[in-house]
Design a protein around this motif. Structure first.
Motif, mmCIF file in Angstrom:
data_model
loop_
_atom_site.group_PDB
_atom_site.id
_atom_site.type_symbol
_atom_site.label_atom_id
_atom_site.label_comp_id
_atom_site.label_asym_id
_atom_site.label_seq_id
_atom_site.Cartn_x
_atom_site.Cartn_y
_atom_site.Cartn_z
ATOM 1 N N ARG B 47 0.831 -1.215 0.000
ATOM 2 C CA ARG B 47 0.000 0.000 0.000
ATOM 3 C C ARG B 47 0.860 1.257 0.000
ATOM 4 N N ALA B 50 1.856 1.788 -3.461
ATOM 5 C CA ALA B 50 0.729 2.261 -4.279
ATOM 6 C C ALA B 50 0.289 3.665 -3.893
ATOM 7 N N GLY B 51 0.876 4.210 -2.821
ATOM 8 C CA GLY B 51 0.490 5.555 -2.385
ATOM 9 C C GLY B 51 -0.875 5.580 -1.737
ATOM 10 N N LEU B 52 -1.263 4.467 -1.109
ATOM 11 C CA LEU B 52 -2.608 4.383 -0.525
ATOM 12 C C LEU B 52 -2.616 4.583 0.985
ATOM 13 N N GLY B 75 0.669 7.315 -9.979
ATOM 14 C CA GLY B 75 -0.008 7.444 -11.267
ATOM 15 C C GLY B 75 0.527 6.510 -12.333
ATOM 16 N N TRP B 79 -3.319 -1.299 -9.654
ATOM 17 C CA TRP B 79 -3.556 -1.910 -8.338
ATOM 18 C C TRP B 79 -4.587 -3.012 -8.463
ATOM 19 N N ARG B 159 -0.283 0.157 -17.400
ATOM 20 C CA ARG B 159 0.773 0.838 -16.625
ATOM 21 C C ARG B 159 2.009 -0.048 -16.561
#
Lengths: 247, 273
Positions: B47, B50-52, B75, B79, B159
């Motif tokens: 996470r 993923a920048g979550l 970006g 995910w 991506r």
């Protein structure tokens, strides 16, 4: 048995019991009229009852439209900012903490004798369950969906419109069902305080003249309106959220 | 191909340190599979990539994510979680196109550009054997089909980096094997981090297999299974490695339960990144 036959049978049974009690114990008509007498009233005074029912129905529908709109906007406001929530929430609770029967005379004083005061009274009944249901749904959006939206570089408003709002629909729907059942209370309470038309007005008049059969007939029509409104709403909501499978 | 590095990653829940100054490298174009017992911090690690992660009073974390081209990872990673996260009110096709619908600028796109996206989504669905289901709603699909739709949605994003947190855990064995093959084929050439509980899955799919263990957790030296993924199941070397990994994981889980953890000193900890 089909879905409809059971409630109809229950109602028929209840009416029969009522008739037997009234005839058997010879209850005077001004205490409890027999179902047959009420049915006769519904037939003989059909146009009178219908005209007043239309007024109440119009009030209820207007209150539903306004109350739902107000509820949706309020819920979005509550979600949008913590600061706003701190100010708004006590005010919302205040509108619900005051009994409608105490507010209704004031509403009549401010908004006059006409429809406006009844509609506002009914709006007060509607908007809180709607706000509550929608806000609750908006707050509890599945975390996974929000995570996904975030990794998809979603714009916040797009997430709100395309993820949060649809996800809140099941919760909003239960608020709406409650609202539909509550709306006649507001309209009739408004009419009781002071009016010149509507089923509430008719009930007050009939009560004063001890026309108890007319009172029951008006009550029956009011109940019928509510039930029909409820089932229509329920049917529409079921279609709208057919994707929702409660676990 | 994008190499990803996570440097000096730390995470603490209150006074409890989960990992500290952890370094993780994902070689570009390769699958990295990460194993570890429950609660060891695998999901938090992915996470973070993923920048979550969001800062809160009870969770403190920090870490530096960098890519070999010097641009931010934010970006540029897709995910995929354990739950398929399909929106239940959207058709299969709309779910695959979700990224398109959520990103800005959709209103200004031409009709032909939108049709092109649609066609691309349909091609992906066809490749994953879902073309006939495009108009169905998610609740009309089986678990395996749903996860395939999630895979199509992930691929639609195109991506360079794909982060997957136990994406096949909820599926039955046969469906899982089929999806592993599909994912290995369709995600070839991308930098992938796959978190899993299943040693065999890690050994089949990973160019390298990592294990996160201990408390504070650290990464064991990477294991490189022989051959190229997706590896066949009847490879005796693979099965022997699976046995070793299972024994190791079992030992770790016993250690964790006995509470053989050394708490980090609070003064050593940084605050949120």
């Amino acid at each position: 048995m089909k879905g409809w036959s059971r409630p109809l049978l229950a109602i028929a049974g209840l009416l029969l019991l009522w008739q037997i009690v009234v005839t058997g114990l010879s209850v005077p008509e001004y205490i409890l009229p027999a179902p047959v007498a009420v049915l006769a009233r519904l037939y003989t005074d059909a146009s009178l009852l219908w005209n007043h029912a239309l007024v109440t129905l119009a009030e209820m529908l207007m209150a539903l439209v306004l109350g739902v709109a107000l509820g949706l906007v309020t819920a979005l406001c509550l979600l949008s900012s913590t600061r706003l929530r701190i100010w708004l929430l006590p005010l919302l609770l205040l509108t619900q903490a005051m009994p409608l029967f105490a507010l209704a005379p004031l509403l009549m004083l401010w908004l006059g004798y006409g429809m406006a005061s009844k509609v506002v009274a009914a709006v007060l009944m509607v908007f809180f369950p709607v706000t509550n249901g929608f806000y609750d749904g908006l707050r509890h959006t599945n975390r996974d969906w929000l995570d996904l939206a975030s990794t998809l570089n979603a714009r916040p408003w797009a997430t709100l419109l395309l993820v949060r709002c649809p996800a809140a629909l099941p919760s909003l729907a239960s608020g709406l069902r409650t609202a539909v059942v509550f709306v006649p209370i507001g309209a009739v309470a408004g009419e009781w305080v002071g009016s010149s038309a509507g089923l509430g007005y008719l009930m007050m008049q009939a009560n004063a003249r001890v026309w108890v059969d007319l009172l029951f007939a008006a009550l029956f029509l009011l109940a019928l309106c509510t039930v029909v409104l409820y089932y229509l709403t329920d049917w529409w909501l079921r279609r709208l959220i057919a994707w929702h499978k409660p676990s | 191909m994008l190499d990803i590095h996570l440097q000096a990653a730390s995470l603490a829940y209150g006074e409890r340190c989960i990992f500290d100054k952890l370094d993780l490298s994902l070689p570009g174009g390769h699958w990295t599979c990460m194993l570890g017992s429950s609660g060891v911090g695998k999901t938090t690690l992915i996470r973070m990539l993923a920048g979550l992660m969001t800062a809160s009073d009870t969770v403190r974390y920090q870490g530096q994510v960098s890519c070999c081209d010097g641009k931010p990872l934010q970006g540029r990673c897709a995910w995929m979680a354990q739950q398929d996260s399909l929106l239940p009110w959207c058709s299969v096709l709309d779910n695959v196109l979700l990224g398109e619908r959520l990103r800005p600028g959709r209103l200004w796109r031409t009709r032909s550009a939108l049709a092109e996206q649609r066609d691309r989504a349909m091609i992906l669905l066809r490749e994953l054997g879902l073309a006939d289901l495009a108009e169905r709603l998610p609740h009309q699909l089986s678990g395996g089909q749903r996860q395939r739709v999630a895979l199509a949605r992930t691929l639609m994003e195109d991506r360079p980096v794909v982060l997957m947190d136990e994406p096949f855990a909820a599926l039955d064995v046969i469906t899982r094997l089929r999806l592993q093959d599909m994912a290995a084929r369709m995600l070839e050439g991308r930098t992938v981090l796959l978190i899993t509980h299943d040693p065999l899955e890690a050994l089949r799919l990973g160019h390298q297999v990592l294990e996160l263990r201990g408390r504070p957790a650290c990464l064991a030296p990477p294991l490189v299974p022989p051959g190229l993924p997706p590896r066949p199941l009847d490879n005796p070397r693979l099965l022997a490695l699976q046995g070793q990994l299972l024994a190791q994981l079992r030992e770790d889980s016993i250690h964790n339960e006995q509470g053989l953890d050394s708490n980090c000193r609070p003064d050593k900890r940084g605050t949120d990144a």
